[in-house]
Design an enzyme around this catalytic site. Structure first.
Site, short mmCIF file in Angstrom:
data_model
loop_
_atom_site.label_atom_id
_atom_site.label_comp_id
_atom_site.label_asym_id
_atom_site.label_seq_id
_atom_site.Cartn_x
_atom_site.Cartn_y
_atom_site.Cartn_z
N MET A 17 0.85 -1.20 0.00
CA MET A 17 0.00 0.00 0.00
C MET A 17 0.88 1.24 0.00
O MET A 17 1.70 1.43 0.91
CB MET A 17 -0.94 0.00 1.22
CG MET A 17 -2.09 -0.99 1.11
SD MET A 17 -3.23 -0.89 2.50
CE MET A 17 -2.31 -1.73 3.78
N CYS A 100 -2.87 -1.55 -10.22
CA CYS A 100 -3.15 -0.20 -9.71
C CYS A 100 -4.10 0.53 -10.67
O CYS A 100 -3.84 0.64 -11.86
CB CYS A 100 -1.86 0.60 -9.55
SG CYS A 100 -2.20 2.26 -8.94
N LYS A 141 0.61 -9.09 -9.14
CA LYS A 141 -0.65 -8.71 -8.46
C LYS A 141 -1.54 -8.03 -9.49
O LYS A 141 -1.16 -7.02 -10.07
CB LYS A 141 -0.36 -7.79 -7.27
CG LYS A 141 -1.62 -7.41 -6.49
CD LYS A 141 -1.25 -6.85 -5.13
CE LYS A 141 -2.45 -6.38 -4.32
NZ LYS A 141 -2.94 -5.06 -4.73
N ASN A 204 -7.55 -11.39 -2.51
CA ASN A 204 -7.43 -10.08 -1.86
C ASN A 204 -8.69 -9.25 -2.10
O ASN A 204 -9.27 -9.30 -3.18
CB ASN A 204 -6.19 -9.36 -2.42
CG ASN A 204 -6.15 -7.88 -2.04
OD1 ASN A 204 -6.21 -7.01 -2.90
ND2 ASN A 204 -6.06 -7.59 -0.75
N ASP A 206 -11.28 -6.60 0.73
CA ASP A 206 -12.34 -6.46 1.74
C ASP A 206 -12.26 -7.45 2.89
O ASP A 206 -13.28 -7.71 3.53
CB ASP A 206 -13.73 -6.57 1.10
CG ASP A 206 -14.05 -5.37 0.20
OD1 ASP A 206 -13.21 -4.46 0.14
OD2 ASP A 206 -15.12 -5.38 -0.42
N GLY A 228 -5.16 -5.66 3.32
CA GLY A 228 -4.65 -4.30 3.17
C GLY A 228 -5.21 -3.37 4.22
O GLY A 228 -4.74 -3.31 5.37
N ARG A 229 -6.27 -2.64 3.85
CA ARG A 229 -6.74 -1.52 4.67
C ARG A 229 -7.07 -1.90 6.11
O ARG A 229 -6.82 -1.12 7.03
CB ARG A 229 -7.96 -0.88 4.00
CG ARG A 229 -7.60 -0.16 2.71
CD ARG A 229 -8.80 0.11 1.85
NE ARG A 229 -9.40 -1.12 1.34
CZ ARG A 229 -10.51 -1.17 0.61
NH1 ARG A 229 -11.13 -0.06 0.31
NH2 ARG A 229 -10.98 -2.33 0.18
#
Ligand SMILES: Cc1cc2nc3c(=O)[nH]c(=O)nc-3n(C[C@H](O)[C@H](O)[C@H](O)COP(=O)(O)O)c2cc1C
Length: 366
Positions: A17, A100, A141, A204, A206, A228-229
């Site tokens: 990230m 991205c 990715k 990947n 959520d 991630g987040r």
């Protein structure tokens, strides 16, 4: 999970990230059980030209722990040279960003734009494969596709594997979706079904809880999950995933003392490694992350923007956790923030914008 010759232990992977997976944050996630962490994506072109902003982000993990470097670009030889630089600093694998969605990246026909040019993407993978030592895997990715009219996740992944990719991570949204709507699990399952069994597929998107983690694995058959987040300010998620993988009971949520200790360790690492002109911004960020959703967190974030220097932000954080600890003693483990009033939300949003104007970074959210 094995990637080529590398044995990656159980547990979730930390997603790359931008402006998030710097050395301090990766360290915290590794210490809490992340199976592997990635640097943010780094421009191959900037790395090979020696641009300080890019080379300064090429950080090896502490304590000799394994780490991955992610690069992006569209010139096969340039990406291969950048990948070699990553191996020189000790990366155990090099990941190529083909997911991205940010306009500034796709406008240069990099990131997710490569999903529309599978032949070029394959040439990039094989150039990197040829440039790296045989024991260092190349991975990709990607997304579910560019848009709903071109759902090519599985075909694209197969081509990358034929070109030499040893693992594929799939974020289950198209480029057009950005981060909106919910993630789709079907494209991840399709990639898993199409690739040979010995090539791991990482799902990947959520995953915010252990239940989400288990649901992603169950619905897609993926070999591992990348988070991630949800890890921001919550490295305990990696600990919890590891416990479930080991068949251990679910750990209890962190106490205030544990939250304070982890925040402080993160802040101390930031103080050690952040560029001086970014220090204030980065310290405020740690406070925002570790107080997110907690009682008084929104007020703390607004207050932190008024503090003029790093020591004052640290003192503010210490005072906050001391008060939260008193609340914990009085009220038990219910540390949640009551629903924010609209004005408080408005103030929060504007304080964040002000911080970006004052030198903080906006991110690609790729
Ligand atoms: C702030 C931010 C920066 C990101 N930067 C990158 C990046 O550098 N490289 C990349 O492959 N993905 C990047 N992503 C996408 C994440 O790796 C991940 O695919 C996405 O956030 C979905 O996973 P999550 O729902 O667990 O967050 C970024 C996402 C965010 C929110």
């Amino acid at each position: 999970m094995r990637i080529g010759d590398i044995d990656i232990g159980p547990g979730a992977l930390l997603a790359p990230m931008e402006a998030v997976t710097d050395l301090p944050f990766r360290t915290l996630c590794e210490e809490h059980g992340a199976a592997l962490t990635y640097t943010e994506f780094l421009s191959a072109e900037a790395l090979t030209r020696g641009v300080a902003k890019a080379t300064a982000r090429l950080w090896a993990s502490l304590g000799g722990r394994r780490f991955a470097v992610q690069v992006f670009g569209r010139e096969p030889e340039v990406v291969a040279d950048a990948a070699s630089m990553a191996v020189d600093i000790g990366a155990c694998l090099v990941d190529i960003n083909m997911g991205c969605p940010a306009r500034r990246v796709t406008a240069g026909l990099c990131g997710a734009a490569l999903m529309r040019e599978p032949d070029l993407a394959a040439r990039i993978v094989s150039a990197v494969r040829a440039a790296l030592p045989s024991g260092v895997p190349v991975t990709v990715k990607q997304r579910a596709g560019w848009d709903d009219r071109s759902p090519n996740a599985a075909e694209f992944a197969r081509k990358m594997v034929e070109a030499g990719a040893a693992l594929v991570t799939v974020h289950g949204r198209t480029r057009d979706q950005g981060f909106s709507g919910s993630v789709r699990l079907a494209p991840i399952a399709e990639v898993r079904a199409l690739l040979p069994r010995h090539v791991p597929v990482v799902g990947n998107g959520d995953v915010k809880t252990v239940a989400d983690y288990l649901a992603m694995k169950r619905a897609t058959g993926c070999d591992a999950v990348m988070i991630g987040r949800a890890a921001r300010g919550n490295p305990w998620l990696f600990r919890d995933v590891l416990a479930v993988e080991r068949g251990q009971p679910a750990p209890r949520p962190p106490t205030v003392a544990e939250r304070r200790a982890v925040w402080r360790r993160h802040a101390d690492l930031v103080a050690e490694y952040a560029a001086p002109k970014m220090l204030l911004h980065e310290l405020r960020k740690t406070l925002a992350w570790y107080s997110h959703g907690l009682f008084g967190g929104a007020f703390l974030r607004r207050r932190s923007f008024a503090e003029p220097d790093p020591d004052a932000v640290l003192a503010l954080g210490e005072a906050y956790f001391a008060r939260l600890s008193e609340r914990e003693a009085r009220c038990g483990a219910d540390l949640g923030e009551p629903a924010a009033a609209p004005r408080a939300k408005w103030l929060d949003k504007h304080a964040r914008r002000r911080s970006v104007r004052q030198g903080g970074t906006e991110t690609c959210e790729g």
